[in-house]
Design a protein around this motif. Sequence first.
Motif, PDB file in Angstrom:
ATOM      1  N   GLU A 191      -2.074 -14.543   2.426  1.00 56.45           N
ATOM      2  CA  GLU A 191      -1.238 -13.721   2.365  1.00 56.45           C
ATOM      3  C   GLU A 191      -0.936 -13.218   0.967  1.00 56.45           C
ATOM      4  O   GLU A 191      -0.856 -12.045   0.771  1.00 56.45           O
ATOM      5  CB  GLU A 191       0.356 -14.487   2.709  1.00 56.45           C
ATOM      6  N   GLN A 192      -1.281 -14.166  -0.322  1.00 56.89           N
ATOM      7  CA  GLN A 192      -1.160 -13.577  -1.617  1.00 56.89           C
ATOM      8  C   GLN A 192      -2.234 -12.581  -1.738  1.00 56.89           C
ATOM      9  O   GLN A 192      -2.246 -11.765  -2.409  1.00 56.89           O
ATOM     10  CB  GLN A 192      -1.369 -14.742  -2.441  1.00 56.89           C
ATOM     11  N   MET A 193      -3.477 -12.906  -1.251  1.00 58.23           N
ATOM     12  CA  MET A 193      -4.862 -12.422  -1.412  1.00 58.23           C
ATOM     13  C   MET A 193      -4.397 -10.739  -0.641  1.00 58.23           C
ATOM     14  O   MET A 193      -4.923  -9.642  -1.374  1.00 58.23           O
ATOM     15  CB  MET A 193      -6.144 -12.545  -0.745  1.00 58.23           C
ATOM     16  N   GLY A 230      -3.374  -5.213  -1.584  1.00 61.95           N
ATOM     17  CA  GLY A 230      -2.213  -4.177  -1.395  1.00 61.95           C
ATOM     18  C   GLY A 230      -1.897  -3.390  -2.766  1.00 61.95           C
ATOM     19  O   GLY A 230      -2.210  -2.086  -3.014  1.00 61.95           O
ATOM     20  N   ASP A 231      -1.616  -4.142  -3.481  1.00 61.43           N
ATOM     21  CA  ASP A 231      -1.383  -3.806  -4.968  1.00 61.43           C
ATOM     22  C   ASP A 231      -2.287  -3.076  -5.587  1.00 61.43           C
ATOM     23  O   ASP A 231      -2.196  -2.020  -6.288  1.00 61.43           O
ATOM     24  CB  ASP A 231      -0.677  -5.040  -5.917  1.00 61.43           C
ATOM     25  N   ARG A 232      -3.481  -3.974  -5.564  1.00 58.95           N
ATOM     26  CA  ARG A 232      -4.713  -3.151  -6.116  1.00 58.95           C
ATOM     27  C   ARG A 232      -5.073  -2.062  -5.750  1.00 58.95           C
ATOM     28  O   ARG A 232      -5.491  -0.730  -6.324  1.00 58.95           O
ATOM     29  CB  ARG A 232      -5.786  -4.355  -6.188  1.00 58.95           C
ATOM     30  N   THR A 266      -5.433   3.787  -6.136  1.00 58.63           N
ATOM     31  CA  THR A 266      -5.125   5.171  -5.634  1.00 58.63           C
ATOM     32  C   THR A 266      -4.419   6.001  -6.533  1.00 58.63           C
ATOM     33  O   THR A 266      -4.736   7.254  -6.638  1.00 58.63           O
ATOM     34  CB  THR A 266      -4.281   5.023  -4.230  1.00 58.63           C
ATOM     35  N   GLU A 267      -3.463   5.264  -7.172  1.00 63.82           N
ATOM     36  CA  GLU A 267      -2.661   6.169  -8.080  1.00 63.82           C
ATOM     37  C   GLU A 267      -3.412   6.519  -9.196  1.00 63.82           C
ATOM     38  O   GLU A 267      -3.428   7.702  -9.814  1.00 63.82           O
ATOM     39  CB  GLU A 267      -1.537   5.186  -8.708  1.00 63.82           C
TER      40      GLU A 267
END
Length: 336
Positions: A89-91, A96-98, A103-104
Amino acid sequence: MRRLRNITPRQAILLAGASILGAAIGGSALTGHLGLALAVLGAVLAALAAGLVLVLHRLGTLGREQRKSQREQRAVLDQTQRRVLGAVEQMLLTAGDRHRELTELLATQQKAAANGTDRLLRAQTGEVEALVQLFQGFSPRAPMPSSGGFALNPTDLLDLLHLIHTRQPRLVLELGSGTSTVWIAYALERAGGRLVSLDHDPGYAEKTRIALAAHGLAEVAEVRDAPLRPVVVDGRTFPWYDVESVADLREVDLLLIDGPPEKTGKDARYPAMRVLEDRLADTATVIFDDAHRQDEAEALRKWVETIEGLTEEGEARGRHAVLSYRRIVRQLTPAE
């Protein structure tokens, strides 16, 4: 027989004991000692019962230990599963954050690239427009040298020639010769002025002289060899143009500082105003090229702060800054 060969010593002893007891019971019965035979048989049965109880107790103990071990294994397995699920889940959250960050970042870079391309296109358009105006304003008598590389770009050249047209300098001193020398000479030919250009590189100076001769401007512009010599300014020693090359110059109306090149040393152009201030006319214009660079910006700041009568005309236009110089003459008050 094969099975008998595989029994353990303990099993062999028990088997031998059972055979002896069996033989004793059989022998007692056959000899008429029935009571003895029954007694021995009862002892055997009691021993078997005790052994069975011990076996059952042992099996119960083993069962409890097995169930305990299974519970511990199940607890370890559950804990391991929770850890694995937590790590996964942490991965996933980190991924997702990465992914969002990437993307940004990609969007930002694409926007910056688009803006950079847009600015480059506008700048190129501006340079083309300036070059067209230069050739509309003058009709060269020979092919003009390139305005690329280290030369003043068309935008700066157009602004410089406009200043010559509006301020009509009689004497222009240029530090560093090249393409700009030819254009300035054309402008001064029209305005009735004279140009002296210094160059520390004899080969480059000769190329500029040849270009001036090809355009019929040798009477208007002069290129002087001025090798770099040590000069002391504000307690520091700089490699700068040989001061003897300007010993005969007075009343310089316009000073163009476009040398020495940056590669000749740190703060290479800082000595210019310190050395040449006394050779400027009482009212003069100073053009400082590459004023956006760190060394040149620092030199400009120090000049304006420490040289009386030197002021910057607004912000730098293009790559150059325009400064006005007005000599401050202080009258001495006679002693009473």
